[in-house]
Every structure is written in structure tokens, then in C-alpha cells.
Design an enzyme around this catalytic site. Structure first.
Site, PDB file in Angstrom:
ATOM      1  N   GLY A 248      12.736   0.758 -32.494  1.00 40.14           N
ATOM      2  CA  GLY A 248      13.378   1.653 -31.544  1.00 40.14           C
ATOM      3  C   GLY A 248      14.350   0.980 -30.594  1.00 40.14           C
ATOM      4  N   GLU A 249      15.135   1.813 -29.934  1.00 37.65           N
ATOM      5  CA  GLU A 249      16.109   1.335 -28.939  1.00 37.65           C
ATOM      6  C   GLU A 249      15.518   1.635 -27.557  1.00 37.65           C
ATOM      7  OE1 GLU A 249      19.066  -0.410 -28.425  1.00 37.65           O
ATOM      8  OE2 GLU A 249      18.425   0.134 -26.411  1.00 37.65           O
TER       9      GLU A 249
ATOM     10  N   CYS B 161      19.171  -3.338 -40.440  1.00 40.85           N
ATOM     11  CA  CYS B 161      17.842  -3.191 -39.820  1.00 40.85           C
ATOM     12  C   CYS B 161      16.997  -2.169 -40.578  1.00 40.85           C
ATOM     13  CB  CYS B 161      18.007  -2.760 -38.367  1.00 40.85           C
ATOM     14  SG  CYS B 161      16.461  -2.336 -37.558  1.00 40.85           S
TER      15      CYS B 161
ATOM     16  N   CYS C 121       5.470  -8.510 -29.442  1.00 49.46           N
ATOM     17  CA  CYS C 121       6.669  -7.726 -29.724  1.00 49.46           C
ATOM     18  C   CYS C 121       6.240  -6.263 -29.854  1.00 49.46           C
ATOM     19  CB  CYS C 121       7.284  -8.245 -31.029  1.00 49.46           C
ATOM     20  SG  CYS C 121       8.711  -7.309 -31.559  1.00 49.46           S
TER      21      CYS C 121
ATOM     22  N   SER D 111      21.822  -7.293 -28.823  1.00 52.48           N
ATOM     23  CA  SER D 111      22.061  -7.475 -30.261  1.00 52.48           C
ATOM     24  C   SER D 111      23.560  -7.515 -30.479  1.00 52.48           C
ATOM     25  CB  SER D 111      21.438  -6.307 -31.029  1.00 52.48           C
ATOM     26  OG  SER D 111      20.048  -6.352 -30.878  1.00 52.48           O
ATOM     27  N   PHE D 112      24.110  -8.701 -30.438  1.00 51.33           N
ATOM     28  CA  PHE D 112      25.564  -8.843 -30.466  1.00 51.33           C
ATOM     29  C   PHE D 112      26.095  -8.833 -31.903  1.00 51.33           C
ATOM     30  CE2 PHE D 112      29.608 -10.844 -29.016  1.00 51.33           C
ATOM     31  CZ  PHE D 112      29.886  -9.918 -28.041  1.00 51.33           C
ATOM     32  N   HIS D 113      25.671  -9.824 -32.676  1.00 48.73           N
ATOM     33  CA  HIS D 113      25.812  -9.826 -34.140  1.00 48.73           C
ATOM     34  C   HIS D 113      27.214  -9.881 -34.740  1.00 48.73           C
ATOM     35  CE1 HIS D 113      21.611  -9.186 -33.944  1.00 48.73           C
ATOM     36  NE2 HIS D 113      21.597  -7.873 -33.904  1.00 48.73           N
TER      37      HIS D 113
ATOM     38  N   CYS E 121      21.808   0.641 -37.422  1.00 51.03           N
ATOM     39  CA  CYS E 121      22.341  -0.690 -37.682  1.00 51.03           C
ATOM     40  C   CYS E 121      22.069  -1.011 -39.151  1.00 51.03           C
ATOM     41  CB  CYS E 121      21.682  -1.704 -36.754  1.00 51.03           C
ATOM     42  SG  CYS E 121      21.911  -1.234 -35.028  1.00 51.03           S
TER      43      CYS E 121
ATOM     44  N   ASN F 112      16.358 -11.331 -41.938  1.00 52.99           N
ATOM     45  CA  ASN F 112      15.107 -11.083 -42.651  1.00 52.99           C
ATOM     46  C   ASN F 112      15.348  -9.983 -43.672  1.00 52.99           C
ATOM     47  OD1 ASN F 112      13.407 -12.937 -41.165  1.00 52.99           O
ATOM     48  ND2 ASN F 112      13.745 -11.575 -39.429  1.00 52.99           N
TER      49      ASN F 112
ATOM     50  N   CYS G  27      11.313  -9.956 -37.299  1.00 51.24           N
ATOM     51  CA  CYS G  27      12.264  -9.089 -36.606  1.00 51.24           C
ATOM     52  C   CYS G  27      13.029  -8.192 -37.569  1.00 51.24           C
ATOM     53  CB  CYS G  27      13.304  -9.993 -35.945  1.00 51.24           C
ATOM     54  SG  CYS G  27      13.412  -9.746 -34.223  1.00 51.24           S
TER      55      CYS G  27
ATOM     56  N   GLU H 124       4.408  -0.311 -35.278  1.00 51.93           N
ATOM     57  CA  GLU H 124       3.925  -1.664 -35.488  1.00 51.93           C
ATOM     58  C   GLU H 124       4.061  -2.505 -34.224  1.00 51.93           C
ATOM     59  OE1 GLU H 124       4.302  -2.357 -40.201  1.00 51.93           O
ATOM     60  OE2 GLU H 124       6.160  -2.533 -39.089  1.00 51.93           O
TER      61      GLU H 124
ATOM     62  N   SER I 124      15.393  -5.916 -25.440  1.00 49.61           N
ATOM     63  CA  SER I 124      16.532  -6.096 -26.345  1.00 49.61           C
ATOM     64  C   SER I 124      17.215  -4.757 -26.591  1.00 49.61           C
ATOM     65  CB  SER I 124      16.043  -6.677 -27.675  1.00 49.61           C
ATOM     66  OG  SER I 124      17.097  -6.710 -28.611  1.00 49.61           O
TER      67      SER I 124
HETATM   68  N1  SAH Z   1      16.808  -1.700 -30.816  1.00 47.93           N
HETATM   69  C1  SAH Z   1      16.818  -2.917 -30.119  1.00 47.93           C
HETATM   70  C2  SAH Z   1      15.522  -3.708 -30.234  1.00 47.93           C
HETATM   71  C3  SAH Z   1      14.843  -3.752 -31.583  1.00 47.93           C
HETATM   72  S1  SAH Z   1      15.518  -4.781 -32.811  1.00 47.93           S
HETATM   73  C4  SAH Z   1      17.997  -3.760 -30.554  1.00 47.93           C
HETATM   74  O1  SAH Z   1      18.632  -3.395 -31.531  1.00 47.93           O
HETATM   75  O2  SAH Z   1      18.284  -4.742 -29.892  1.00 47.93           O
HETATM   76  C5  SAH Z   1      15.176  -6.452 -32.296  1.00 47.93           C
HETATM   77  C6  SAH Z   1      16.177  -7.478 -32.861  1.00 47.93           C
HETATM   78  O3  SAH Z   1      16.022  -7.663 -34.276  1.00 47.93           O
HETATM   79  C7  SAH Z   1      17.619  -7.037 -32.669  1.00 47.93           C
HETATM   80  O4  SAH Z   1      18.421  -8.093 -32.244  1.00 47.93           O
HETATM   81  C8  SAH Z   1      18.000  -6.601 -34.059  1.00 47.93           C
HETATM   82  O5  SAH Z   1      19.371  -6.592 -34.212  1.00 47.93           O
HETATM   83  C9  SAH Z   1      17.290  -7.633 -34.902  1.00 47.93           C
HETATM   84  N2  SAH Z   1      17.136  -7.270 -36.303  1.00 47.93           N
HETATM   85  C10 SAH Z   1      17.053  -6.038 -36.834  1.00 47.93           C
HETATM   86  N3  SAH Z   1      16.917  -6.112 -38.170  1.00 47.93           N
HETATM   87  C11 SAH Z   1      16.885  -7.418 -38.498  1.00 47.93           C
HETATM   88  C12 SAH Z   1      16.721  -8.132 -39.721  1.00 47.93           C
HETATM   89  N4  SAH Z   1      16.525  -7.493 -40.861  1.00 47.93           N
HETATM   90  N5  SAH Z   1      16.749  -9.472 -39.675  1.00 47.93           N
HETATM   91  C13 SAH Z   1      16.890 -10.126 -38.501  1.00 47.93           C
HETATM   92  N6  SAH Z   1      17.019  -9.503 -37.306  1.00 47.93           N
HETATM   93  C14 SAH Z   1      17.032  -8.165 -37.303  1.00 47.93           C
HETATM   94 FE1  SF4 Z   2      19.696  -0.944 -34.456  1.00 49.53          FE
HETATM   95 FE2  SF4 Z   2      17.692  -1.871 -32.927  1.00 49.53          FE
HETATM   96 FE3  SF4 Z   2      17.642   0.674 -33.866  1.00 49.53          FE
HETATM   97 FE4  SF4 Z   2      17.317  -1.379 -35.551  1.00 49.53          FE
HETATM   98  S1  SF4 Z   2      15.947  -0.792 -33.881  1.00 49.53           S
HETATM   99  S2  SF4 Z   2      18.614   0.444 -35.866  1.00 49.53           S
HETATM  100  S3  SF4 Z   2      18.641  -2.936 -34.644  1.00 49.53           S
HETATM  101  S4  SF4 Z   2      19.113  -0.196 -32.429  1.00 49.53           S
END
Ligand code: SAH
Ligand code: SF4
Length: 391
Positions: free
Chosen positions: A193-194, A141, A127, A247-249, A138, A324, A367, A114, A225
């Protein structure tokens, strides 16, 4: 007799192209030069030819060699025999009531990823995805519930940008006055993806996006990111030079281990050390700390205070992302009041703390909601729970 190892002097290896049509999209300039020489372009001309073809592809958005009118007809025909200029195919497109666009694109092998375009006042952000699925899990996610199918090639990554420019009808017309306002002005690697687990392809694609004779996006308008792949963070600065978001969180290892399990490999301290060392071109360049607001998990006042303490000394902005929700998600979004209270503490400490407005919610384009419906390889709930330490 045991097989002797096959050795060959590299200089004597003939330049050979693989069987079948070769896609020029995604090649670095050096790789394109090699490919042209292998196809029969005289070595002396190769650099100039790369320049010409590059401009047609990336500046004007041309996909057909026949349109490359500064090349001879015979040469254009030769090129068309060997090469193609191909980008991922659009399978479907949805437009949200707020103007956000989401495309599902198909890549080789029939996989789908996507791509989301978010229009804003005087600009717009694309994006893009770097992998089909993700190896990481995560727990908040949606992409994390899908197994990694494969890395995208550089061509498939930059191809998403080209596809969006096609759909936005934003390729410049030769001879027309230069229009400085761009619908697609920024790129974020925040799709599926990462990106730092597909480093070379992401790097090559972003180099193409930044190339002066092509798409010409400034490195300051590209944000990568990462969940925190520490060894690749320094490389990102050195080899790509784009902006970094992390992605600190969470503010304790205990919570971050659950939310972003890569934390078990590189914990908060190690991550922060790498971020402190991230070189910046200008003082105004800051690292974005992404922080997803999960009800009762990471959203207390104490978390906000710990967060600003942890990042002390790092030029940073903190991007608060209201969670989200997706079907079956194990978390809830923090209330608006909670998010505002958290944002206020961060702001009082001197950091910009924008709350990200969810965009395209009606089309599941926000996101972390991206996940291709076609891929059936799922991680089991058990796998995700175990990895996140939730079980
Ligand atoms: N893999 C990378 C980039 C993709 S995710 C990463 O993890 O940074 C892009 C951003 O969306 C990241 O900060 C991720 O933590 C956040 N994200 C993932 N799932 C989400 C959700 N359900 N609601 C809000 N943000 C989310
Ligand atoms: Fe974690 Fe980013 Fe992979 Fe989602 S896309 S599982 S937030 S590393």
C-alpha cells in the site's frame, strides 16, 4: 415541503458508542477518552483511566481487562462489557533460512495482509502494510498488480506491531529491569500500500508507536516510504515527524512515468521541491531515496550521474534495491557488477549508497513481493500496461 436539513448543536449531541464491541486498539488518547465517557466513566476520571488502560495495552501488551489490576474489579467488568482489545489474527507464519519472518494476518472482512520482520545485528526492522492492495500501479511492484481492497484502520496498522511483539515475545515484564536492546527496534512502512493515501490512520498508528507510555519507538526509528504523494509530504513532517523514504527509481520523467505512474501527476521537479522543503529535526536526518535496480531500464552510469545531480543540496542517502523478481514481472534485476558500478558513482559524489541485501527471498518476503494470495481482484495486464505507458 422539502426536508429541512437536520441541524443539531454539537454540544447537545449525546456521546454514543456504536453497536457491538468497540475495539480500543488504534484509538488516539482523545478518542479513547471520549469512548470511556460514553461508556459511563466519569468525565473527571477519564484522563487518568486512559493513562492506565493505555499502559496496559501498549506498554505491557495486555489484552484482557481482567489483568488490569490497578482498576477496580467492577470497573474492569464494565469495560469488558463494552470494549475489546483486538489485533489482526495470524493466519500463517514463515521463517526464512536467514531468520526473516513473514506473517499473513487476517483483518476484518476476511482480507489478508503481509508483515515482515528482518532481524539484524543488535536490532530488527518490522515492515508493515498500510492498505490491502494499492491504487497505484508501479510496473515493477507485485502489490501494484492488486486492486485496492481497502485502507487499514489505525488499529490494524499498530496491531501488526503488537502481533510481531507477541510472536517475538518482546513485551516487557512489569518490574523487570529495562532492556534497551530490542528485537523490534525499527518500523518501516514499506509493506503493501501507499501510506500517504491512508494518511490519518497511518498517523494515528505511528503516534501510538511513538507514545512515551507505550511502545516508545523514537520517531527516528520509523520510516515512511512513499511513491511521491506530494501534497501529503509536508503533512508527514508536521503531523507524524518520522523519517521519509521516497521511491525515486528513475532520473528522467519519461522513465519515471513508466515505473512510478504517479509521476505523471507530480513529476520529478515537483517532488524534489517538496523534498527540499522537508524539515528535519537534526542535521543527521536524511531523506532516503529508494532506487530499484532494473536491468537496462534505469541502471546506466548516466542515470547515476543524473541522480546525484538531481538531488544536489538535499541531505540524502540513496538506497539501491536489487529488483526482486516475481512471477510474470516485466523486468530483470541488474547484474551485481552494474549495481556496484552505479553505487560507486553515487558514493564518489559523497552520498551513502548502501545496496539493500534482499532478505527472506526464499519465502517471498523481499520488498515489493508482497501480495496477498487470497485477493482475487487483480488489475488486468492491460490496465497496468496502459497506466504505466508500457502498451
Ligand atoms: N507504496 C510505498 C511503500 C511500499 S513499497 C512506496 O511505493 O514507496 C516499498 C519499496 O519497495 C518501494 O521503494 C518500492 O518501490 C519498492 N519495491 C516495490 N516492488 C519492488 C520489487 N519488486 N523489487 C524491489 N523493490 C520493490
Ligand atoms: Fe507503487 Fe508502492 Fe503501490 Fe507498489 S505499493 S504499486 S511501489 S505505490
Amino acid at each position: 415541503m422539502a426536508d429541512a436539513p437536520i441541524t443539531q448543536d454539537v454540544l447537545t449531541i449525546p456521546r454514543k458508542l456504536p453497536e457491538g464491541p468497540v475495539n480500543l486498539v488504534g484509538m488516539t488518547r482523545a478518542a479513547m477518552r471520549e469512548a470511556l465517557i460514553a461508556q459511563g466513566t466519569p468525565e473527571k476520571q477519564a484522563k487518568m483511566r486512559v493513562g492506565q488502560i493505555w499502559q496496559w495495552i501498549y506498554q505491557w501488551g495486555v489484552r484482557d481487562f481482567a489483568e488490569m489490576t490497578n482498576l477496580s474489579k467492577a470497573y474492569r467488568a464494565q469495560l469488558a462489557e463494552t470494549f475489546v482489545i483486538e489485533i489482526p489474527e495470524v493466519v500463517s507464519k514463515q521463517v526464512s533460512t536467514d531468520g526473516t519472518r513473514k506473517w499473513l494476518v487476517r483483518i476484518a472482512g476476511g482480507h489478508e495482509v503481509e508483515v515482515v520482520y528482518i532481524p539484524e545485528e543488535g536490532r530488527g526492522t518490522l515492515c508493515i502494510s498500510s492498505q490491502v492492495g494499492c491504487t497505484l500501479t508501479c510496473s515493477f511492484c507485485h502489490t501494484g498488480t492488486q486492486k485496492l481492497v481497502r485502507n487499514l484502520t489505525a488499529g490494524e496498522i499498530i496491531g501488526q506491531v503488537m502481533m510481531a511483539r507477541d510472536d517475538l515475545d518482546e513485551w516487557p515484564v512489569p518490574g523487570a529491569p529495562k532492556d534497551e536492546t530490542r528485537l523490534l527496534s525499527n518500523i518501516v512502512l514499506m509493506g503493501m500500500g501507499e501510506p500517504l493515501y491512508n494518511f490519518e490512520n497511518v498517523r494515528d498508528a505511528m503516534k501510538i508507536a511513538m507514545d512515551e507510555e507505550g511502545i516508545q519507538l523514537s520517531r527516528r526509528r520509523i520510516t515512511l516510504s512513499t511513491s511521491g504523494v506530494v501534497p501529503e509530504i509536508e503533512r508527514t513532517a508536521n503531523e507524524i515527524g518520522c523519517q521519509l523514504a521516497v521511491s525515486f527509481h528513475a532520473t528522467t520523467d519519461e522513465v519515471r512515468d513508466k515505473l512510478v505512474p504517479i509521476n505523471k501527476r507530480w513529476n520529478i521537479d515537483v517532488l524534489l521541491e517538496a523534498l527540499r522543503a522537508y524539515p528535519r529535526g537534526r542535521n543527521s536526518e536524511r531523506i532516503t531515496f529508494e532506487y530499484v535496480m532494473l536491468d537496462g531500464v534505469n541502471d546506466s552510469d548516466a542515470d547515476a550521474h543524473r541522480l546525484v545531480k538531481l538531488i544536489e543540496g538535499i541531505p540524502a542517502k540513496i538506497n539501491l534495491i536489487p529488483f526482486n523478481e516475481w512471477p510474470g514481472a516485466p523486468y530483470k534485476r541488474s547484474s551485481n557488477n552494474r549495481i556496484r558500478a552505479f553505487a560507486n558513482i553515487v558514493y564518489q559524489a559523497g552520498y551513502a549508497s548502501p545496496i539493500r541485501t534482499p532478505r527472506g527471498e526464499d519465502i517471498m518476503a523481499a520488498c515489493g513481493q508482497l501480495k496477498s494470495a487470497t485477493e482475487r481482484a487483480r488489475k488486468s495486464r492491460k490496465e497496468i500496461a496502459a497506466e504505466a505507458g508500457l502498451s
